[in-house]
Design a protein around this motif. Structure first.
Motif, short mmCIF file in Angstrom:
data_model
loop_
_atom_site.label_atom_id
_atom_site.label_comp_id
_atom_site.label_asym_id
_atom_site.label_seq_id
_atom_site.Cartn_x
_atom_site.Cartn_y
_atom_site.Cartn_z
N PRO A 545 0.82 -1.21 0.00
CA PRO A 545 0.00 0.00 0.00
C PRO A 545 0.86 1.27 0.00
O PRO A 545 2.05 1.24 0.31
CB PRO A 545 -0.76 -0.12 1.31
CG PRO A 545 0.22 -0.80 2.23
CD PRO A 545 1.04 -1.73 1.35
N LYS A 546 0.21 2.36 -0.33
CA LYS A 546 0.84 3.68 -0.23
C LYS A 546 -0.24 4.70 0.11
O LYS A 546 -1.35 4.65 -0.42
CB LYS A 546 1.52 4.07 -1.53
CG LYS A 546 2.16 5.47 -1.47
CD LYS A 546 2.97 5.80 -2.71
CE LYS A 546 3.62 7.17 -2.57
NZ LYS A 546 4.51 7.49 -3.72
N VAL A 547 0.09 5.62 1.00
CA VAL A 547 -0.80 6.72 1.32
C VAL A 547 -0.01 8.02 1.26
O VAL A 547 1.13 8.10 1.75
CB VAL A 547 -1.45 6.53 2.72
CG1 VAL A 547 -0.39 6.39 3.80
CG2 VAL A 547 -2.38 7.69 3.03
N SER A 548 -0.58 9.02 0.63
CA SER A 548 0.04 10.34 0.60
C SER A 548 -1.03 11.38 0.86
O SER A 548 -2.19 11.22 0.47
CB SER A 548 0.72 10.61 -0.75
OG SER A 548 -0.19 10.53 -1.81
N VAL A 549 -0.65 12.44 1.55
CA VAL A 549 -1.59 13.52 1.88
C VAL A 549 -0.95 14.86 1.59
O VAL A 549 0.28 15.01 1.63
CB VAL A 549 -2.02 13.47 3.36
CG1 VAL A 549 -2.79 12.20 3.65
CG2 VAL A 549 -0.82 13.58 4.29
N LYS A 550 -1.81 15.83 1.28
CA LYS A 550 -1.34 17.22 1.15
C LYS A 550 -2.33 18.12 1.87
O LYS A 550 -3.55 17.92 1.81
CB LYS A 550 -1.21 17.62 -0.31
CG LYS A 550 -2.50 17.58 -1.10
CD LYS A 550 -2.31 18.13 -2.49
CE LYS A 550 -3.64 18.15 -3.25
NZ LYS A 550 -3.53 18.75 -4.58
N TYR A 551 -1.79 19.08 2.56
CA TYR A 551 -2.60 20.01 3.33
C TYR A 551 -2.16 21.42 2.99
O TYR A 551 -0.99 21.77 3.13
CB TYR A 551 -2.43 19.75 4.83
CG TYR A 551 -3.16 20.75 5.70
CD1 TYR A 551 -4.53 20.96 5.56
CD2 TYR A 551 -2.46 21.48 6.66
CE1 TYR A 551 -5.20 21.87 6.37
CE2 TYR A 551 -3.12 22.39 7.48
CZ TYR A 551 -4.49 22.59 7.32
OH TYR A 551 -5.14 23.51 8.11
N GLN A 552 -3.12 22.21 2.50
CA GLN A 552 -2.83 23.56 2.05
C GLN A 552 -3.69 24.55 2.84
O GLN A 552 -4.76 24.95 2.40
CB GLN A 552 -3.11 23.70 0.55
CG GLN A 552 -2.72 25.04 -0.03
CD GLN A 552 -3.01 25.12 -1.52
OE1 GLN A 552 -3.19 24.10 -2.17
NE2 GLN A 552 -3.07 26.33 -2.04
N PRO A 553 -3.23 24.96 4.02
CA PRO A 553 -4.06 25.84 4.86
C PRO A 553 -4.23 27.24 4.27
O PRO A 553 -5.24 27.90 4.54
CB PRO A 553 -3.29 25.88 6.19
CG PRO A 553 -1.87 25.59 5.81
CD PRO A 553 -1.96 24.63 4.67
#
Length: 851
Positions: A545-553
């Motif tokens: 598996p692979k998980v990636s996240v991006k957060y742009q406040p």
């Protein structure tokens, strides 16, 4: 290094290299495209996206046109310009080795086997001589539009060998009209001239006519550079290897020690010099490093043909590529190495014979080898919209064939032995006399094939409060073969390193099923989930598996992170590598009769190394983690930093010769007396699961577009990679060794590399000043520090009426020569040819005209 454009943060956040996403996406969405292609597939993801969307993985995208303006003429040079690449296997590795002239990529310095090289998003066959990676020489630079580099584990997307990252070479979508180009490079010193000519022709407009077909041909020639033409390659020091295989000849007595040559101390300087070793042995020592060509002669021809047809909402395309690389090398005249004997020897009783001859066939001149690598690839693709889903299907076949020929300077062992038995003098200076026993012709050939079919679909399927959820599903099937064959000449010819070899072959099949989802979790927070199941006919199966996240406040700040696992099955080469017995690169005491140099008849000489495949290898497993931040405080400035860490368990490899021979007590079970060369031993170093490798570091980038002025537009860019840790085990459960910033196990790992560039443009004029930098490191012996290596390239370009472009420039502007190194791993000495260019300052002129 690249002509970066100013951009909105939403575009910049997806890229570590600060290259405009819109810029590269438009390469596939120009007016010459079909309407279904306004969504493009990005390397590192199976989901097609609008050109205004971005992803959360660290990525570099470069336009090859920008690098060509720096005088780069090969894909190898392009890859070596990437700060994240630390390859130790290039064209110069062919000098004194049976590599077929291959060149490999190695992201993070993990090794070529962990970097997946793609062409238009699909695999290419591995090179068969060292069949664990794709030969970069197989890819013609003239048809490549851009290079997309995923600097992150991508096993969940692409499969086993994407642990270190992915390099995807994207060909030009289409072409119209006739284009003719040429390139000429003139080094300031002797040797190394380059000539290149390319021609392409395209017909049809995809948008208007519904079809396009174009073809391209490229010819490239690089002249060799000889050691005698570069002072740094002929500087004699205490570390310079003096071979006991000399002309005039030396002999061994019955005890296996070197005895005085008949002409000592009147040897034949500067190549053969008097030597008195630590044991008091007096003989002639050959300075073999004075002879070779330190870079090979390379001649490459490539052809490319692509046809594309629009069928409503579908697009059918066919692509054929063929590349032939002819690599010719020169190394020191043939050493006899004690593999033949004489019934007499100076100062010895004939009753004590026969005596192994440690002579050298200097009258025949250098040994000249020629390898020809031919790679072909045929790919059929169908893509478009099906029931509202984007789909892409393909079937392809690729193969690589490498042949190795002896051109001159080699001798038949059986014929020479018969001559010595009948009174032939190994000190005979006549080329004609030696020529009676010379041999030429092919000694080995290798072939690898890859048949592959794949199908995948993607679509935005569900409206969530924060946006659309997108998904992709796919299947893939592959069949691989490899074979490596030797003939009788390989066994009979002296000093090929192939005298004790066995042919080998193998095949296997692999299947995969994978899925991926883009999930807008909440406003400003997106996640990508991927999983892949791989099954190999010879190495089991795995789910990764692979998980990636991006957060742009805010529009000026973005955070990103990813975590993944990987699984790398042993390559066919790892399993089926032919068994070979070759001379070591360095000189060592016989660890059986003279452990640590203690004994009555001890002298350092080249020993033997036995390599080969292992059918009992276990798959490697990996885990990767990254965390990064991207900032755009003002529209003209973009900064990014990504921390990353990769752990590989059960690393597959071979012990370096120095590790074995310098630790004879620890590896005593690997030694056995040689049955071919008296006085030497064999050390067995077949492929094995060595232990774990743990690597971590930091990638940084910076781009600043200066305010516009009457002087033109200026952009400053920096890409850099810092390796904070590179720990590896040489055996399961063994001690960890640190390779960061030091030479260990056959090569160094550079702690810091960067590419710095200043780009200028004004109307029809543009210019680039770029630096490639590698930090210094602790060398192979005596804690010597190898100095940092920095080269600058400068060029200017004029474009007339969008048809004619002319570029003139200087490579290695400040004439930075390779720093001195005491490594003895390679045939060229005095520096490390794997990491420094022997050419020096070179002037180049490049032109292209479109009709």
């Amino acid at each position: 290094m690249m002509n970066y454009k100013r951009k909105a943060l939403a575009v910049a956040l997806s890229l570590i290299g600060s290259v405009s996403y819109v810029s590269f996406a438009h390469a596939d969405t120009s007016d010459d495209s079909a309407g279904t292609l306004d969504r493009v597939e990005i390397t590192g993801s199976n989901i097609k996206r609008s050109i205004k969307q971005e992803q959360a993985i660290p990525m570099t995208i470069v336009k090859t046109e920008d690098l060509a303006k720096q005088g780069m003429t090969t894909v190898e040079q392009v890859v070596n310009s990437l700060a994240s690449n630390q390859s130790s296997h290039g064209a110069t590795a062919a000098v004194g080795a049976s590599t077929g002239g291959a060149s490999y990529a190695s992201l993070r310095g993990l090794g070529a086997q962990y970097t997946l090289v793609l062409l238009d998003g699909r695999r290419i066959v591995n090179q068969p001589m060292d069949g664990y990676a794709v030969d970069l020489n197989a890819i013609p630079l003239s048809v490549i539009d851009r290079v997309e580099v995923v600097r992150d584990g991508a096993s969940a997307i692409y499969g086993t060998d994407a642990i270190g990252g992915v390099i995807n070479f994207i060909t030009k979508k289409s072409a119209q009209g006739l284009s003719i180009g040429g390139n000429f490079v003139e080094p300031q010193r002797s040797g190394g001239k380059e000539k290149q000519v390319s021609i392409s022709y395209g017909y049809g407009n995809l948008a208007k006519d519904g079809y396009n077909i174009y073809g391209a041909f490229d010819y490239h020639k690089i002249d060799p550079i000889y050691a005698k033409d570069r002072d740094f390659a002929t500087n004699i020091t205490q570390y310079t290897k003096l071979s006991p295989n000399s002309f005039p000849a030396n002999y061994q007595n019955a005890a296996g020690s070197v005895v005085v040559a008949s002409s000592y101390p009147n040897c034949a300087p500067p190549y053969s010099v008097p030597v008195v070793d630590a044991k008091g042995h007096k003989y002639c020592g050959e300075v073999a490093s004075l002879y070779p060509g330190i870079t090979p002669e390379i001649e490459q021809k490539s052809g490319f043909l692509k046809g594309t047809l629009n069928l409503g909402e579908h697009q059918l395309s066919a692509q054929y590529m063929i590349t032939q690389t002819d690599n010719k090398t020169w190394i020191a005249p043939l050493p006899l190495g004690g593999q033949v004997t004489s019934p007499t020897a100076p100062g010895q009783s004939p009753a004590a014979g026969p005596f192994p001859v440690q002579g050298r066939a200097v009258p025949l001149g250098d040994r000249v080898d020629r390898s020809i690598a031919t790679t072909q690839r045929l790919q059929l693709n169908l893509e478009g919209l099906l029931a509202g889903w984007d789909y892409r299907a393909g079937v392809g076949h690729s193969q690589s064939i490498v042949t190795h020929d002896l051109v001159s300077g080699y001798i038949s062992g059986s014929a020479l032995q018969n001559a010595l038995n009948n009174g032939f003098d190994p000190n005979n200076p006549s080329a004609a006399a030696w020529g009676q026993y010379s041999v030429v012709g092919q000694i080995e050939n290798a072939k690898s094939t890859l048949d592959m079919a794949d199908f995948k679909i993607s679509k935005e399927i569900w409206q969530l409060p924060a946006g659309m959820l997108a998904a992709a599903l796919g299947v893939e099937g592959r069949h691989e073969t490899i074979s490596h064959n030797y003939n009788a000449l390989a066994t009979d010819a002296l000093s090929t390193g192939l005298n004790q070899t066995t042919s080998a072959s193998g095949s296997r099949s692999a299947q995969a099923v994978y899925g991926e989802m883009d999930i807008p979790v909440i406003q400003h927070l997106d996640a990508n989930l991927a999983v892949r199941y791989d099954k190999y006919s010879d190495s089991g199966s795995s789910v990764n598996p692979k998980v990636s996240v991006k957060y742009q406040p805010t529009p000026q700040v973005m955070f990103r992170s990813s975590a993944s696992t990987g699984f790398r099955a042993p390559t066919l080469f790892d399993i089926n590598q032919p068994t070979q017995t070759q001379l070591t690169g360095d000189f060592y005491y016989n660890p059986i009769s003279c452990p640590n140099g203690v004994g009555t008849n001890c002298s350092k000489q080249q020993q033997n190394l036995v390599t080969g495949g292992n059918k009992n290898l276990q798959p490697e497993k990996s885990s990767s983690l990254s965390f990064g931040v991207v900032l755009e405080p003002i529209k003209s400035v973009t900064l990014s930093a990504d921390l990353w860490w990769t752990m590989v368990k059960n690393s597959i490899g071979t012990l370096d010769e120095s590790v074995i021979y310098l630790n004879p007590a620890k590896y005593a079970n690997l030694f056995s007396p040689s049955t071919v060369t008296p006085g030497t031993v064999n050390a067995t170093a077949t492929t094995a699961n060595l232990g774990n490798t743990s690597v971590s570091g930091l990638d940084v980038s910076f781009s600043y577009a200066l305010p516009k002025s009457s002087l033109g537009d200026f952009v400053v860019s920096l890409d850099g990679t810092y390796i904070s840790k590179y720990s590896l085990q040489l055996e399961p459960q063994g001690q960890y060794f640190d390779n960061a910033g030091r030479y260990f196990n056959g090569s160094p790992v550079f702690r810091w590399q960067h590419n710095l560039s200043l780009n200028w443009s004004r109307g029809d004029w543009s210019a680039i000043l770029a630096e490639d930098y590698k930090s210094g490191y602790t060398d192979a012996m005596d804690n010597h520090m190898v100095k940092p290596y920095s080269t600058w390239n400068l060029s200017g370009t004029y474009t007339w009426n969008k048809k004619l472009s002319v570029t003139a420039g200087v490579r290695n502007l400040f004439d930075q020569l390779p720093p001195w190194s005491n490594q003895s791993y390679t045939t060229p000495q005095g520096y490390d040819p794997r990491f420094a260019d022997a050419t020096g300052r070179a002037y180049f002129l490049k032109a292209n005209y479109k009709m």
